[in-house]
Design a protein around this motif. Structure first.
Motif, PDB file in Angstrom:
ATOM      1  N   ALA A  46       0.777  -1.267  -0.053  1.00  0.00           N
ATOM      2  CA  ALA A  46       0.053   0.156  -0.002  1.00  0.00           C
ATOM      3  C   ALA A  46       0.899   1.126   0.020  1.00  0.00           C
ATOM      4  O   ALA A  46       0.574   2.226  -0.760  1.00  0.00           O
ATOM      5  CB  ALA A  46      -0.962  -0.130   1.266  1.00  0.00           C
ATOM      6  N   LEU A  47       1.786   1.150   0.691  1.00  0.00           N
ATOM      7  CA  LEU A  47       2.925   2.293   0.934  1.00  0.00           C
ATOM      8  C   LEU A  47       3.357   2.591  -0.504  1.00  0.00           C
ATOM      9  O   LEU A  47       3.557   3.996  -0.972  1.00  0.00           O
ATOM     10  CB  LEU A  47       3.791   1.977   1.807  1.00  0.00           C
ATOM     11  CG  LEU A  47       4.913   3.203   2.143  1.00  0.00           C
ATOM     12  CD1 LEU A  47       4.108   4.089   2.918  1.00  0.00           C
ATOM     13  CD2 LEU A  47       5.937   2.490   3.295  1.00  0.00           C
ATOM     14  N   LEU A  50       1.148   4.006  -2.822  1.00  0.00           N
ATOM     15  CA  LEU A  50       0.869   5.438  -2.524  1.00  0.00           C
ATOM     16  C   LEU A  50       1.841   6.615  -3.294  1.00  0.00           C
ATOM     17  O   LEU A  50       1.902   7.460  -3.467  1.00  0.00           O
ATOM     18  CB  LEU A  50       0.497   5.880  -1.135  1.00  0.00           C
ATOM     19  CG  LEU A  50       0.142   7.096  -0.581  1.00  0.00           C
ATOM     20  CD1 LEU A  50      -1.229   7.636  -1.225  1.00  0.00           C
ATOM     21  CD2 LEU A  50       0.004   7.231   1.009  1.00  0.00           C
ATOM     22  N   ALA A  80       5.074   9.003   1.824  1.00  0.00           N
ATOM     23  CA  ALA A  80       3.832   8.196   1.919  1.00  0.00           C
ATOM     24  C   ALA A  80       3.502   7.990   3.128  1.00  0.00           C
ATOM     25  O   ALA A  80       2.554   7.659   3.515  1.00  0.00           O
ATOM     26  CB  ALA A  80       4.094   7.196   0.893  1.00  0.00           C
ATOM     27  N   GLU A  83       1.625  10.463   4.889  1.00  0.00           N
ATOM     28  CA  GLU A  83       0.344  10.736   4.351  1.00  0.00           C
ATOM     29  C   GLU A  83      -0.516   9.749   4.674  1.00  0.00           C
ATOM     30  O   GLU A  83      -1.787   9.824   4.984  1.00  0.00           O
ATOM     31  CB  GLU A  83       0.591  10.640   2.810  1.00  0.00           C
ATOM     32  CG  GLU A  83       1.271  12.202   2.406  1.00  0.00           C
ATOM     33  CD  GLU A  83       1.574  12.136   0.629  1.00  0.00           C
ATOM     34  OE1 GLU A  83       1.042  11.098   0.063  1.00  0.00           O
ATOM     35  OE2 GLU A  83       1.877  13.120   0.231  1.00  0.00           O
ATOM     36  N   MET A  84       0.082   8.451   4.736  1.00  0.00           N
ATOM     37  CA  MET A  84      -1.172   7.178   5.101  1.00  0.00           C
ATOM     38  C   MET A  84      -1.442   7.417   6.520  1.00  0.00           C
ATOM     39  O   MET A  84      -2.178   7.063   7.117  1.00  0.00           O
ATOM     40  CB  MET A  84      -0.210   6.057   4.682  1.00  0.00           C
ATOM     41  CG  MET A  84      -0.924   5.134   4.016  1.00  0.00           C
ATOM     42  SD  MET A  84       0.347   4.033   3.156  1.00  0.00           S
ATOM     43  CE  MET A  84      -0.252   2.388   4.184  1.00  0.00           C
ATOM     44  N   TYR A  85      -0.451   7.774   7.528  1.00  0.00           N
ATOM     45  CA  TYR A  85      -0.649   7.383   8.975  1.00  0.00           C
ATOM     46  C   TYR A  85      -0.648   8.887   9.842  1.00  0.00           C
ATOM     47  O   TYR A  85      -0.769   8.781  11.005  1.00  0.00           O
ATOM     48  CB  TYR A  85       0.428   6.681   9.679  1.00  0.00           C
ATOM     49  CG  TYR A  85       0.387   5.170   9.013  1.00  0.00           C
ATOM     50  CD1 TYR A  85      -0.586   4.426   9.574  1.00  0.00           C
ATOM     51  CD2 TYR A  85       1.070   4.990   7.988  1.00  0.00           C
ATOM     52  CE1 TYR A  85      -0.544   3.186   9.062  1.00  0.00           C
ATOM     53  CE2 TYR A  85       1.104   3.525   7.551  1.00  0.00           C
ATOM     54  CZ  TYR A  85       0.246   2.841   8.106  1.00  0.00           C
ATOM     55  OH  TYR A  85       0.099   1.393   7.453  1.00  0.00           O
TER      56      TYR A  85
END
Ligand SMILES: [Zn+2]
Length: 222
Positions: A46-47, A50, A80, A83-85
């Protein structure tokens, strides 16, 4: 006190990410294996999605010293993560990935550098620390395009990154080279046989500073 938000961008709109500077494939591979350890395979995929690094999914760089892992790819991974976490979560995972990177790095580079026994040598702790920092800095300078020099002031030992892949071409309102902190923490833990040193990033190129500077406490805090 809440952490300031990180407003970061890769600044690659309209111009290509630089591909001038590289880590060797081996180091890119190690970092990705570390992220996988911390986030699981799905997390790291996923990382990579992204970060628009789909070419690395199930296709990590080979285990060699060819300069094939661009700085921009490492900084995109770290961005990323934020941005994700969120800034705080990204920081925690970046630190953990940096710490997980260490044992792979040790296995790959300690024999080459002839420091496999450094931790067990009968030397005063501060001497071992200095030898360790020296060798670690030399490793980056010799095997990668990252540039590190050492310093020392009243705050502690200084790990001064003059060309930093972790925040390469990023802009941030707070220090964002968490991966570098985690890696350095673990390397000091190893060289001191389990003592803990405070490592703090006091300036960051992504904030406009000339260097990413990490201050290491001279005495262990644990
Ligand atoms: Zn940096």
């Amino acid at each position: 006190m809440s952490e300031p938000p990180i407003h970061s961008s890769l600044q690659h709109n309209g111009r290509p990410l630089s591909t001038n500077y590289y880590y060797p494939n081996k180091m890119g591979r190690i970092v990705l294996l570390a992220f996988e350890e911390v986030m699981g395979t799905h997390g790291v995929n996923a990382l990579l999605n992204l970060a628009q690094l789909q070419h690395l999914i199930d296709n990590y760089p080979p285990n060699n010293l060819e300069p094939g892992f661009p700085f921009g790819e490492l900084s995109r991974l770290q961005q990323a993560l934020d941005e994700m976490y969120g800034a705080r979560g990204g920081r925690g995972l970046g630190l953990r990935a940096g710490r997980a990177t260490w044992k792979h790095a040790l296995a790959e580079f300690a024999p080459v550098l002839g420091i496999a026994d450094l931790a067990s040598r009968a030397l005063p702790l501060n001497i071992k620390l200095k030898i360790g920092l020296d060798v670690f800095a030399e490793t980056f300078n010799k095997f990668t395009d990252q540039r590190v020099r050492l310093g020392e002031d009243e705050r502690g030992y200084l790990w001064i990154i003059e060309r930093c892949p972790v925040c390469w071409q990023r802009a941030s309102t707070s220090p964002c080279c968490h991966l570098a902190i985690g890696l350095l923490e673990k390397s000091l833990d190893w060289v001191s046989r389990g003592r803990r040193f405070r490592v703090e990033e006091v300036s960051c190129i992504a904030m406009g500073a000339p260097t990413c500077t990490l201050v290491i406490s001279k005495n262990p805090v644990g």
